[in-house]
Every structure is written in C-alpha cells, then in structure tokens.
Design a protein around this motif. Structure first.
Motif, short mmCIF file in Angstrom:
data_model
loop_
_atom_site.label_atom_id
_atom_site.label_comp_id
_atom_site.label_asym_id
_atom_site.label_seq_id
_atom_site.Cartn_x
_atom_site.Cartn_y
_atom_site.Cartn_z
N ILE A 47 0.84 -1.19 0.00
CA ILE A 47 0.00 0.00 0.00
C ILE A 47 0.87 1.24 0.00
O ILE A 47 2.00 1.23 0.49
CB ILE A 47 -0.95 -0.01 1.22
N ALA A 54 -4.74 6.97 0.93
CA ALA A 54 -4.06 5.84 0.29
C ALA A 54 -4.54 5.70 -1.14
O ALA A 54 -5.51 4.99 -1.41
CB ALA A 54 -4.31 4.56 1.08
N LYS A 57 -3.99 0.93 -2.96
CA LYS A 57 -4.07 -0.17 -1.98
C LYS A 57 -4.00 -1.50 -2.71
O LYS A 57 -4.34 -2.54 -2.13
CB LYS A 57 -5.39 -0.12 -1.22
N SER A 66 -5.35 -4.20 6.49
CA SER A 66 -5.76 -2.81 6.39
C SER A 66 -4.63 -1.95 6.93
O SER A 66 -3.77 -2.42 7.67
CB SER A 66 -7.05 -2.55 7.15
#
Lengths: 119, 112
Positions: A47, A54, A57, A66
C-alpha cells in the motif's frame, strides 16, 4: 536525523489473532509505503500513502489487511485473523513527494522491518 | 505486467575484482529504477536511483546504467571489498503508479 523506524522488530503470534505493525517515517516525508518480504517470494508492494490518504491499496492481499496513517506521519498496518502464510518481514519506507498528487522523484528510505511469525 | 529479473542469483568473487550485476525489466514504461543493498537481518539501503530520462548514476565505487529501450540496467562495482557482501536488489517504478516492482536479488559474496 532519525531514519524510518518500525515496531515491533519481531512479533510472534498464534493463528487467528490480530496484529498491528507500526511505522514512523522520516519527519517531513509525505509518502509512505508498506512492502512485504516473504521467503521464496521476494518483495511485494502492499500500500502507498500520500499524506493520510491511500491512493494505491492494490497490493493488499486480502480484506484481512488494512492500514491507516494519521497526522501525515505514523502508519499502522493491521492484519486480522492472521494465517501462517502471513509470516514475512513487513517493511515500511518513506519518501518526499515532488508534486501535489503523484510520483516522487526521491529515493525511498526503508525501516528495519518487522518480522512476523504466525504459529 | 512488469516483471523484473536479476542475473546472476548469486556471485562469489575475490576481493579487488570489478563486477557487474544485471537487472532486466519487461515493460519499458518506467519512471525510475533503484538499486538497493540488503544485509542479513537488516532493512534495505538505497544505493542509486536513475530517472527514466537518465543513462547512469555514480556514487563512489558504484555506477548504475539504464537502457530503458532494451529494458536493462547494470550495477558496476569497482575494486570490490568484503564489506560489499550483501544481497543487491533492483526495483522499477512504473510510469503510471507508485509501486516498486522488485527483482529477486543477487547475493554477492566478496572473498578476502
């Protein structure tokens, strides 16, 4: 000045537990990246953060993964319900951004990594 | 899809020799290419970064070249020393994204 720091340096957990990995980038670096280095698989992108958002990802391997970044600084990578295949070294890097929304012309500076072992 | 290949996978040479590490990539639409070294149990240290518009970069005993059209980069190490022993990785950044795509690395051993 201080480089990129990561904590913990080592983490051993049981399958099914959640883990949080932390990255402190170089002060003033707006771009932050997470990578994973697995035995036999080399390095893979996870990421990218620009500030607190972001834009990319695409490397997160599943919805168990995450990440967030707060205050344009510290980032946390969270892995829920860990699996044995999550065992790897997780590396964080930061860099200066050369323009407002894309690309950095600058080098990525890496932290020492967090070695995650899922039993 | 970009693929990065490094040859050889491992190299062992006597101290003092000049050597060349090779990196090739399949998609020439790159933004830049970086060479890193990784010491056992440690993170990555950036050695050289070459922008797509550049042909080479030099730092001390290291020289990296880039031929974007042919999809190749070389890292030249002059007068090798035992302290150069490490794994050397090349990584390319695409023209349209932020990811670094990595080669598998060349493990270099310099024998005293």
């Amino acid at each position: 000045g201080a480089g990129v720091s990561q904590s913990p340096s080592n983490k051993v957990t049981e399958k099914g537990k959640d883990v949080e990995l932390r990255c402190d980038p170089i002060s003033g670096h707006t771009a932050l990246y997470w990578y994973r280095q697995s035995l036999g698989q080399g390095l893979e992108f996870l990421i990218y953060f620009q500030g607190n958002s972001a834009p990319d990802k695409s490397g997160l391997p599943s919805d168990r993964f995450s990440a967030e970044r707060t205050g344009g600084s510290v980032s946390t990578l969270t892995i829920q319900r860990t699996q044995q295949e999550d065992s790897a070294v997780y590396l964080c890097a930061s860099s200066l951004e050369g323009s407002a929304w894309r690309r950095t012309t600058d080098t990525q500076y890496f932290g020492p990594g967090t070695r995650l072992t899922v039993l | 899809k970009q693929e990065v290949t490094q040859i050889p996978a491992a190299l062992s040479v006597p101290e003092g020799e000049n050597l060349v590490l090779n990196c090739s990539f399949t998609d020439s639409a790159i933004y830049n290419l970086q060479w890193f070294r990784q010491d056992p149990g440690k993170g990555l240290t950036s050695l050289l970064l070459i922008q797509s518009s550049q042909r080479e970069q030099t730092s001390g005993r290291l020289n990296a070249s880039l031929d974007k059209s042919s999809g190749r980069s070389t890292l030249y190490i002059a007068a090798s020393q035992p302290g150069d022993s490490a794994t050397y990785l090349c990584a390319v950044r695409g023209d349209s994204n932020y990811q670094l795509i990595w080669g598998a690395g060349t493990k270099l051993i310099i024998k005293p």
